[in-house]
Motif scaffolding. Sequence first.
Motif, PDB file in Angstrom:
ATOM      1  N   ASN A   1     -34.011 -24.119 -46.183  1.00 19.95           N
ATOM      2  CA  ASN A   1     -33.264 -22.392 -46.902  1.00 19.95           C
ATOM      3  C   ASN A   1     -33.671 -21.448 -45.486  1.00 19.95           C
ATOM      4  O   ASN A   1     -32.878 -20.742 -45.345  1.00 19.95           O
ATOM      5  N   LYS A   2     -34.212 -22.255 -44.361  1.00 24.02           N
ATOM      6  CA  LYS A   2     -34.351 -21.250 -43.102  1.00 24.02           C
ATOM      7  C   LYS A   2     -33.199 -21.310 -42.476  1.00 24.02           C
ATOM      8  O   LYS A   2     -32.425 -20.289 -41.653  1.00 24.02           O
ATOM      9  N   GLU A   3     -32.234 -22.501 -42.328  1.00 19.61           N
ATOM     10  CA  GLU A   3     -31.279 -22.714 -42.169  1.00 19.61           C
ATOM     11  C   GLU A   3     -29.673 -21.986 -42.644  1.00 19.61           C
ATOM     12  O   GLU A   3     -28.874 -21.359 -42.606  1.00 19.61           O
TER      13      GLU A   3
ATOM     14  N   TYR B   1     -26.932 -16.380 -43.333  1.00 18.38           N
ATOM     15  CA  TYR B   1     -26.690 -14.809 -44.606  1.00 18.38           C
ATOM     16  C   TYR B   1     -27.343 -14.222 -43.051  1.00 18.38           C
ATOM     17  O   TYR B   1     -25.886 -13.327 -42.385  1.00 18.38           O
ATOM     18  N   LEU B   2     -27.767 -15.123 -41.822  1.00 22.34           N
ATOM     19  CA  LEU B   2     -27.602 -13.367 -40.238  1.00 22.34           C
ATOM     20  C   LEU B   2     -26.645 -13.095 -39.495  1.00 22.34           C
ATOM     21  O   LEU B   2     -26.372 -12.299 -39.846  1.00 22.34           O
TER      22      LEU B   2
ATOM     23  N   ALA C   1     -34.637 -19.487 -52.692  1.00 22.28           N
ATOM     24  CA  ALA C   1     -33.960 -18.062 -52.682  1.00 22.28           C
ATOM     25  C   ALA C   1     -34.111 -17.646 -50.809  1.00 22.28           C
ATOM     26  O   ALA C   1     -35.064 -18.002 -50.426  1.00 22.28           O
ATOM     27  N   ILE C   2     -33.014 -17.393 -50.577  1.00 20.92           N
ATOM     28  CA  ILE C   2     -32.752 -16.965 -49.346  1.00 20.92           C
ATOM     29  C   ILE C   2     -32.331 -15.186 -48.987  1.00 20.92           C
ATOM     30  O   ILE C   2     -32.224 -14.607 -50.076  1.00 20.92           O
TER      31      ILE C   2
END
Length: 171
Positions: free
Chosen positions: A14-16, A21-22, A71-72
């Motif tokens: 999820n963090k990746e 997205y970032l 969820a992202i």
Amino acid sequence: MDKHVYELLNDQINKELYSAYLYMSFADYYEDEGLKGFANWYMIQTAEERDHALIFRKYLLDNGCSVKLKAIDQPDKTFSTYLEPLEAALEHEKYVTSLINDIYAAAHDARDYRTMKFLDWFIEEQMEEEANAEDMITKMKLFGTDAKALYDLDKEYQARAYSVPTPLAGE
């Protein structure tokens, strides 16, 4: 696999994906500003972060663990200068480094040497990511206020090409 190590690895997917997205939002900012080279740089970063998620996913699956996608979050950063996304990227890469270090420490505590070995590639990758982010900040501070130099820097970043990360190269 140790439950805590598993949870950290699964969360890292999820963090990746959030990182992807970032960085896409950074690419969008630069695209809107007419800096297509910087946008290219961050779209490649987007692809790399997606690939990092896939590497973690594959590792879990290869070790008989199910993957639970979450969820992202939506990126919430806005920028008013060309330097701000670069500084946000360095801050974010340092955060990701801390996450990788936390997983490594948990694997060490669980005597999970396989996961520690797996994470070695990410430790090297994070050193490179932080160095790249610092380099981009330095160049922007040196050249970003001169239109011709900024144009040249943008052209340099436009030349960056995507390459598949080593752990996925054989896929």
